[in-house]
Design an enzyme around this catalytic site. Sequence first.
Site, PDB file in Angstrom:
ATOM      1  N   LYS A 143       0.841  -1.194   0.000  1.00 36.14           N
ATOM      2  CA  LYS A 143       0.000   0.000   0.000  1.00 36.14           C
ATOM      3  C   LYS A 143       0.881   1.250   0.000  1.00 36.14           C
ATOM      4  O   LYS A 143       1.934   1.282   0.636  1.00 36.14           O
ATOM      5  CB  LYS A 143      -0.889  -0.037   1.241  1.00 36.14           C
ATOM      6  CG  LYS A 143      -1.865   1.109   1.402  1.00 36.14           C
ATOM      7  CD  LYS A 143      -2.693   0.886   2.660  1.00 36.14           C
ATOM      8  CE  LYS A 143      -3.724   1.957   2.895  1.00 36.14           C
ATOM      9  NZ  LYS A 143      -4.548   1.667   4.097  1.00 36.14           N
TER      10      LYS A 143
ATOM     11  N   SER B 158      -9.162   1.505   3.021  1.00 30.31           N
ATOM     12  CA  SER B 158      -8.356   2.315   2.121  1.00 30.31           C
ATOM     13  C   SER B 158      -7.277   1.514   1.393  1.00 30.31           C
ATOM     14  O   SER B 158      -6.627   2.019   0.483  1.00 30.31           O
ATOM     15  CB  SER B 158      -7.694   3.450   2.904  1.00 30.31           C
ATOM     16  OG  SER B 158      -6.871   2.932   3.939  1.00 30.31           O
TER      17      SER B 158
ATOM     18  N   SER C 200      -9.658  -1.141   7.032  1.00 32.84           N
ATOM     19  CA  SER C 200      -9.056  -0.881   5.724  1.00 32.84           C
ATOM     20  C   SER C 200      -8.294  -2.044   5.124  1.00 32.84           C
ATOM     21  O   SER C 200      -7.895  -1.980   3.965  1.00 32.84           O
ATOM     22  CB  SER C 200      -8.126   0.338   5.806  1.00 32.84           C
ATOM     23  OG  SER C 200      -8.870   1.499   6.076  1.00 32.84           O
TER      24      SER C 200
END
Length: 444
Positions: free
Chosen positions: A76, A146, A170
């Site tokens: 990420k 996210s 997330s």
Amino acid sequence: MIDLDTLTVRRAADLLSARRISAVELLAAVLDRLDATEPLVHAYCAVDREAALAAARAADEGPSAGPLQGIPFGAKDVFWTRDLPTACGSRSLEGWLAPADAAAIVRLRVAGAVLVGKQVTHEFACGQNVPPTRNAWRHTDYPGGSSAGSAVSVAVGSSLAAIGTDAGGSVRKPAALNGVVGLKPTRGLISRLGVAQPSGSLDHVGTFARTVEDTALLLEALSGGGPIDLAGDVRGLRVGLCAAFFGDELEPGVRAAVEEALRELARLGAQPVPVELPSLRLTLAAGFTILTAEAGFGRGQLVAERPGDIVPETRQLIELGAIMPARWVDAAQKARALFRAEVRAAFVESRLDVLVTPTLPRLSMPVERMVIPADLPTYIPFTIPWNLTGQPALTVPCGFAPEGLPVGLQVVGRPFDEATVLRLGRAYQDVTDWHTRRPPLAAA
């Protein structure tokens, strides 16, 4: 020919160890899949093919460092990387190179894993904007966030594993919506050094993989702990079930899949135990309050200096956090303490081994219909409670709704008892095949 649709980290590790494939060949297959799927799902924001190839060659030529050697993974875009930009999904940090790798990146590289690239996140991992990533199963749909790109890449095969962060769901939310395994370990088990995070007290580093066994391999490397024993049945495990997680907000397709998963666990010999958590109703508001206040504290200066480079939705969240009354935060922290005490008492008094819930109450939805302030809270009421407590929480695929979209089952454990959580997840995967299903896009 490498069949990425059937490949797992463990299977790839066995093939690499037996010299039936090379790390360079495996990387080439993953990059081919990336090229085929990126126009549809947009999981990556940066890829360094030359650096990845060099790492794959080193994995082929060097001594074995363990089962992750030569395994392509993604990260990420909140993890510091010395050779790829870390923009945190924001134009305000575009092109910024960190002075060093995040601790999690270091551990995976030491284990011989090959970083393919950085994966799309909501801006600053706050979940307020709509990134370009789309759901692996229906590319008009919300992929979860996210850690959106990380889950989608594992689902389509443009990485075999990935790391993300989870401050309210997330990791588990996109994992569930894309039909892969997501783990939020006990807070602090994996170092957050070198990770940009919206909430210092809620955030966890987590993992994405296709199987629970692969998840255990990642956790062993990232935590620096010993091997995790997944062997043995789960007969007699006491599984807490709280009625509050099975209310009217559950969409029919989610309810049907989760209830069948619970029946499967009962057939395996797990023992259901009813529990009550009265303060669960406070956790969504408490979690949002704490996250917003901490995001405002951490990013307020950047917003003040470069407001035009931050999307309005994220800027509004951070500005709200910067002026949030202290009494609101204090009330949220008291609710957090109350819920933690209730959960601790439930585990002790009911002698629970785990607690099982639906991961999410609803399925994915078309992005064009999504209204972030209204829809985001409806996705995380079952995930954010465990950010407040810091307990390990695993999501595993447990079926599909009639719409063809995946559903996740969440397993919550005692602090630092990832072994039991993973053992239950592994036992469930041993008797089901949901985790073997691949989205049509994977064969694009």
